[in-house]
Design a protein around this motif. Structure first.
Motif, PDB file in Angstrom:
ATOM      1  N   LYS A 113      -6.115 -94.790  43.128  1.00  0.00           N
ATOM      2  CA  LYS A 113      -5.359 -93.695  43.727  1.00  0.00           C
ATOM      3  C   LYS A 113      -3.944 -93.680  43.169  1.00  0.00           C
ATOM      4  O   LYS A 113      -3.404 -94.757  42.855  1.00  0.00           O
ATOM      5  CB  LYS A 113      -5.283 -93.861  45.249  1.00  0.00           C
ATOM      6  N   PRO A 114      -3.288 -92.541  43.132  1.00  0.00           N
ATOM      7  CA  PRO A 114      -3.848 -91.183  43.287  1.00  0.00           C
ATOM      8  C   PRO A 114      -4.557 -90.764  41.991  1.00  0.00           C
ATOM      9  O   PRO A 114      -4.216 -91.263  40.918  1.00  0.00           O
ATOM     10  CB  PRO A 114      -2.609 -90.336  43.549  1.00  0.00           C
ATOM     11  N   ILE A 150      -1.021 -83.975  44.666  1.00  0.00           N
ATOM     12  CA  ILE A 150      -1.624 -83.759  43.353  1.00  0.00           C
ATOM     13  C   ILE A 150      -2.877 -82.892  43.471  1.00  0.00           C
ATOM     14  O   ILE A 150      -3.095 -81.947  42.696  1.00  0.00           O
ATOM     15  CB  ILE A 150      -1.956 -85.112  42.694  1.00  0.00           C
ATOM     16  N   GLY A 151      -3.699 -83.222  44.484  1.00  0.00           N
ATOM     17  CA  GLY A 151      -4.953 -82.487  44.650  1.00  0.00           C
ATOM     18  C   GLY A 151      -4.739 -81.024  44.979  1.00  0.00           C
ATOM     19  O   GLY A 151      -5.365 -80.129  44.389  1.00  0.00           O
ATOM     20  N   GLN A 152      -3.874 -80.764  45.924  1.00  0.00           N
ATOM     21  CA  GLN A 152      -3.650 -79.385  46.338  1.00  0.00           C
ATOM     22  C   GLN A 152      -3.005 -78.564  45.223  1.00  0.00           C
ATOM     23  O   GLN A 152      -3.343 -77.379  45.030  1.00  0.00           O
ATOM     24  CB  GLN A 152      -2.764 -79.345  47.586  1.00  0.00           C
ATOM     25  N   SER A 153      -2.054 -79.200  44.477  1.00  0.00           N
ATOM     26  CA  SER A 153      -1.446 -78.461  43.369  1.00  0.00           C
ATOM     27  C   SER A 153      -2.467 -78.140  42.307  1.00  0.00           C
ATOM     28  O   SER A 153      -2.447 -77.059  41.691  1.00  0.00           O
ATOM     29  CB  SER A 153      -0.288 -79.260  42.770  1.00  0.00           C
ATOM     30  N   ALA A 168       3.776 -91.708  41.874  1.00  0.00           N
ATOM     31  CA  ALA A 168       2.663 -92.654  41.705  1.00  0.00           C
ATOM     32  C   ALA A 168       3.074 -93.832  40.833  1.00  0.00           C
ATOM     33  O   ALA A 168       2.692 -94.985  41.070  1.00  0.00           O
ATOM     34  CB  ALA A 168       1.462 -91.927  41.103  1.00  0.00           C
ATOM     35  N   ALA A 169       3.904 -93.549  39.782  1.00  0.00           N
ATOM     36  CA  ALA A 169       4.379 -94.626  38.910  1.00  0.00           C
ATOM     37  C   ALA A 169       5.251 -95.612  39.686  1.00  0.00           C
ATOM     38  O   ALA A 169       5.152 -96.832  39.531  1.00  0.00           O
ATOM     39  CB  ALA A 169       5.156 -94.044  37.731  1.00  0.00           C
ATOM     40  N   LEU A 170       6.129 -95.087  40.541  1.00  0.00           N
ATOM     41  CA  LEU A 170       6.986 -95.953  41.359  1.00  0.00           C
ATOM     42  C   LEU A 170       6.142 -96.805  42.307  1.00  0.00           C
ATOM     43  O   LEU A 170       6.414 -97.989  42.522  1.00  0.00           O
ATOM     44  CB  LEU A 170       7.973 -95.096  42.145  1.00  0.00           C
ATOM     45  N   THR A 171       5.107 -96.204  42.864  1.00  0.00           N
ATOM     46  CA  THR A 171       4.216 -96.961  43.750  1.00  0.00           C
ATOM     47  C   THR A 171       3.533 -98.090  42.992  1.00  0.00           C
ATOM     48  O   THR A 171       3.392 -99.208  43.500  1.00  0.00           O
ATOM     49  CB  THR A 171       3.148 -96.021  44.344  1.00  0.00           C
ATOM     50  N   ARG A 172       3.113 -97.790  41.762  1.00  0.00           N
ATOM     51  CA  ARG A 172       2.455 -98.842  40.971  1.00  0.00           C
ATOM     52  C   ARG A 172       3.424 -99.982  40.672  1.00  0.00           C
ATOM     53  O   ARG A 172       3.044-101.149  40.623  1.00  0.00           O
ATOM     54  CB  ARG A 172       1.890 -98.243  39.689  1.00  0.00           C
ATOM     55  N   GLN A 173       4.708 -99.655  40.482  1.00  0.00           N
ATOM     56  CA  GLN A 173       5.692-100.714  40.283  1.00  0.00           C
ATOM     57  C   GLN A 173       5.835-101.579  41.528  1.00  0.00           C
ATOM     58  O   GLN A 173       5.927-102.807  41.449  1.00  0.00           O
ATOM     59  CB  GLN A 173       7.051-100.109  39.917  1.00  0.00           C
ATOM     60  N   LEU A 203      -0.520 -89.588  50.437  1.00  0.00           N
ATOM     61  CA  LEU A 203       0.290 -88.370  50.404  1.00  0.00           C
ATOM     62  C   LEU A 203       0.341 -87.784  48.999  1.00  0.00           C
ATOM     63  O   LEU A 203       0.222 -86.555  48.806  1.00  0.00           O
ATOM     64  CB  LEU A 203       1.708 -88.665  50.895  1.00  0.00           C
ATOM     65  N   LEU A 204       0.534 -88.643  48.026  1.00  0.00           N
ATOM     66  CA  LEU A 204       0.578 -88.175  46.639  1.00  0.00           C
ATOM     67  C   LEU A 204      -0.755 -87.578  46.225  1.00  0.00           C
ATOM     68  O   LEU A 204      -0.813 -86.594  45.472  1.00  0.00           O
ATOM     69  CB  LEU A 204       0.946 -89.333  45.697  1.00  0.00           C
TER      70      LEU A 204
END
Length: 770
Positions: free
Chosen positions: A739-740, A409-412, A440-445, A404-405
């Motif tokens: 990713k992302p 990110i891509g579309q923006s 994305a940072a929270l996901t990496r955590q 989703l991210l």
């Protein structure tokens, strides 16, 4: 008639004698019988003719004859020298050999034929019968006694008599004892102990000898004890020896002693903590394991402490006693006790109560198994299972969330490069991008604490990483906290992901900052550390090896033991609701563990906290960073894109097509193989997600090698639980993008793979928020 009366005629005697109701015997000076009356015949069993002219000793038992003869001779020689004995208690001897006790009166009669002895004999029938009955009883007791008995002459040591039990015990006949000195008879021959006993009994009335080995006639050895005593019989000293066979008792004592020694050895060597105490908790005994279990230096120290001192409260001890009194025995009884130093000990006990006749508890017998380590292990297993479950959940969430991210990110980014995208629209798209970056940072955590993040390790100088964070840390912790760095000059090198090490330092610094709201000192140290673990160390275990240590110490409020036991758990936080995510220290722990390191913490309330991280020391040279040019490199190659998310697949397709690449799309492995087979032209690159429905991206890549051997492969993923793939990425054995990603990151990575110059981005992209 008394001596000195006028002489009487012997002719008058028969008439006088016959008129007497008592037995009368007249003896001349030579000791020969001259007259007896009828009563004497009846009493003695002889006829008158059989007695006349016979020596008077014929009527005296043999043992008294010498004494009788001497008495008569002395008396006749000097009749005035002594008082005539009247009514003496003596023994007579009948014709049939039986003895009887008699009362005998002696008188002197002077006749024309010379001096005669007038003897009146009265049988002491009652006393004699009593004596005879006593002798019968003694003989019966003597013969039926269940101990061996010998009677000895106390003067010479000759055996006078033996009982039947002695004969049966030793197997000899009475003739082999009687008449011989005790120590000269066969069973006692050359027995110096018996000679010693005999000599001692000359001075003592009683002696006990507790260990007298003897040998029977058939050669068997037996153990005996002897009791010797001295007493008088008819003015003679007799030694009575009572010998008891104690062979079986000795065997029983030996067996009992061996049994006690065996059980004492089991008690002492038992790995369980064994004790016996009174009901009020006073130790009667305990084993070494018990003393060690509770931290005592010796068994004596443990016994002095007492059982009550090991319970946290008096109420806890009373509860234990109540359970024991109610149930009598406690099996599998779990209890929480205290060691000597106050630390908690979890035990499983088997307890047996000993009760008296009034059902009062008098003793406690127990053995304890220390279950502290097992409970700790179980807790660790539960924690690991919880982390694994959370990891699976986080991995699944991260995969979908990263997709989703990626779309956001891509579309923006795509929209921001469109004509007419200016002013407020561009600013809004930038804010969307920043929000996606924070997501994305929270996901990496999430992936870090579950150890599913794909790291990019390289050989690092840890001092350089710490130094680079200096300015950032100063801003992060604030002016009221002093930052001190003690970095070892000749620090070894480590292999780790630079970005993640920075994340670890920042997380620990933020944790220390929050622990010092009023200010304090934050110290960061590095040093080389060689660990050689002793097998019996009491401190928390560390793996042996050569390490580089990173220590972060603060002077904050510190933590208690309960808090320390939870600090690495995800979502655990001592902060208020809405302050922090509770992932900071969990992320640190995950990164360190994934980097093959170790982390420990020491803290006490009011005394600050120290985190120590150990990373394996390596001898490889430091990896020199190669900074690729950050610009879009266009291409015209054909790329097979495999991504199960339709939205993300569309964004990635646009990224690539914008820069001139031809893109073939597939949603899963089956479709990708079909497209690869049907496509007429070459396929230069396969860009595949690692996590796909059914077959994984790694397996798909292996299958495509047989169809399109010319194609390079670039993997993309937000996380992976594929151990083989993770290992290959960490060893730089395959191409990977996290990713992302942005458009520029993707096309640069694609171009480098296609050109064969793929390098790894070693510059921290964007430092993660804590």
């Amino acid at each position: 008639m008394p001596y000195g009366s006028p002489a009487v005629s012997v002719a008058l005697f028969p008439a006088l004698l016959e008129s007497s109701p008592e037995g009368i015997v007249i003896v001349n000076q030579d000791g020969k019988i001259v007259l007896v009356n009828s009563e004497a015949e009846k009493l003695l069993g002889y006829t008158r003719s059989e007695l006349v002219n016979q020596p008077s000793e014929l009527l005296v038992p043999e043992r008294f004859r010498d004494r009788h003869r001497k008495f008569r001779t002395d008396w006749i020689r000097d009749p005035k020298s002594r008082v005539i004995k009247v009514g003496l208690d003596l023994y007579g001897l009948r014709r049939d050999g039986t003895e009887f006790q008699a009362k005998i009166s002696f008188s002197q009669v002077k006749t024309a034929d010379g001096l005669l002895i007038y003897t009146v004999i009265r049988e002491a029938q009652a006393k004699f019968e009593a004596l005879r009955a006593s002798e019968v009883r003694f003989r019966r007791l003597f013969e039926t006694a269940k101990d061996a008995i010998l009677l000895l002459d106390a003067s010479t040591g000759h055996v006078r008599d033996v009982n039947r039990f002695l004969i049966e015990m030793l197997g000899y006949t009475p003739e082999e004892f009687v008449g011989k000195k005790l120590w000269e008879s066969d069973p006692f021959k050359n027995n110096k102990a018996l000679q010693t006993i005999f000599e001692d009994l000359q001075q003592k009335p009683y002696i006990r000898y507790e260990d007298l080995p003897l040998q029977t006639k058939n050669g068997n050895s037996i153990n005996t004890e002897l009791v010797g005593s001295v007493y008088r019989v008819n003015r003679e000293r007799i030694i009575q020896c009572v010998i008891r066979d104690i062979t079986e008792r000795k065997r029983a004592e030996t067996a009992l002693r061996q049994s006690e020694e065996m059980y004492r050895a089991i008690f002492e060597q038992d790995v369980a903590g064994d004790y016996i105490s009174t009901a009020d908790g006073k130790f009667l005994t305990c084993n070494s394991s018990f003393a060690r279990m509770f931290g005592f230096i010796s068994i004596e120290e443990a016994k002095e402490a007492g059982l009550r001192s090991m319970y946290p409260t008096p109420k806890a001890y009373e509860l234990f006693l109540r359970c024991l009194k109610d149930q009598k025995k406690l099996a599998g009884y779990e209890d929480e006790l205290h060691r000597r130093d106050g630390t908690t000990l979890h035990v499983v006990a088997r307890v047996i109560g000993v009760f008296d006749l009034s059902n009062e508890l008098v003793e406690i017998h127990a053995y304890l198994i220390d279950e502290s380590e097992r409970r700790k292990t179980e807790q660790q297993i539960r924690q690991a299972q919880k982390m694994d479950a959370m990891g699976r959940l986080a991995g699944g969430v991260a995969h979908d969330f990263n997709n989703l991210l990626g779309v956001i990110i891509g579309q923006s980014e795509i929209l921001s490069i469109q004509p007419g995208c200016t002013g407020p629209i561009r600013i809004g798209l930038a804010e969307i991008g920043h929000a996606a970056d924070r997501g994305a940072a929270l996901t990496r955590q999430l992936l870090a604490f579950t150890r599913q993040q794909v790291l990019e390790p390289m050989v690092l100088d840890l001092n350089g990483i710490v130094t680079e964070t200096d300015k950032m840390l100063s801003r992060l912790i604030g002016e009221n906290i002093q930052l001190i760095m003690n970095l070892h000059a000749n620090l070894g090198r480590v292999r780790a992901d630079a970005n993640q090490i920075v994340q670890v330092i920042l997380n620990l610094a933020v944790n220390s900052r929050d622990a010092m709201p009023a200010g304090g000192i934050l110290t960061i140290e590095t040093c080389n550390l060689d660990v050689d673990c002793a097998p019996n160390q009491s401190s928390p275990p560390k793996r042996s090896g050569n390490y580089v240590a990173l220590k972060v110490t603060d002077t904050g409020i510190g933590m208690d033991k309960e808090t320390l036991s939870h600090i690495f758990e995800p979502f655990f936080s001592t902060k208020g609701i809405g302050v922090g995510t509770g992932l900071g220290l969990a992320t640190v722990h995950g990164i360190v563990a994934q980097s093959d390191g170790q982390i420990s913490v020491q803290s006490e309330p009011g005394r600050g906290t120290t985190f120590e991280i150990l990373l394996p020391r390596v001898k490889d040279e430091i990896t020199q960073p190669i900074i690729p040019a950050v610009h879009v490199t266009r291409g015209s190659e054909t790329i097979l894109l495999v991504e199960d998310s339709n939205d993300l697949r569309g964004v990635v397709r646009q990224f690539l097509e914008i820069d001139g690449y031809k893109v073939l799309g597939a949603a899963d492995a089956t479709e990708a193989i079909r497209v690869a087979k049907l496509h007429a032209g070459p396929i230069h690159l396969v860009l595949t997600d690692v996590v796909l429905p059914g077959v994984s991206g790694r397996v798909l890549a292996e299958q495509l090698m047989s169809v399109r051997p010319e194609a390079d492969v670039l993997f993309m993923s937000g996380y992976t639980d594929d151990t083989v793939l993770y290992h290959q990425v960490s060893q730089a054995a395959l191409n990977f993008i996290q990713k992302p990603f942005t458009r520029s990151n993707l096309v640069n990575k694609v171009r480098s793979v296609l050109d064969g110059t793929q390098t790894r981005n070693v510059i921290p992209s964007k430092l993660l928020s804590v």
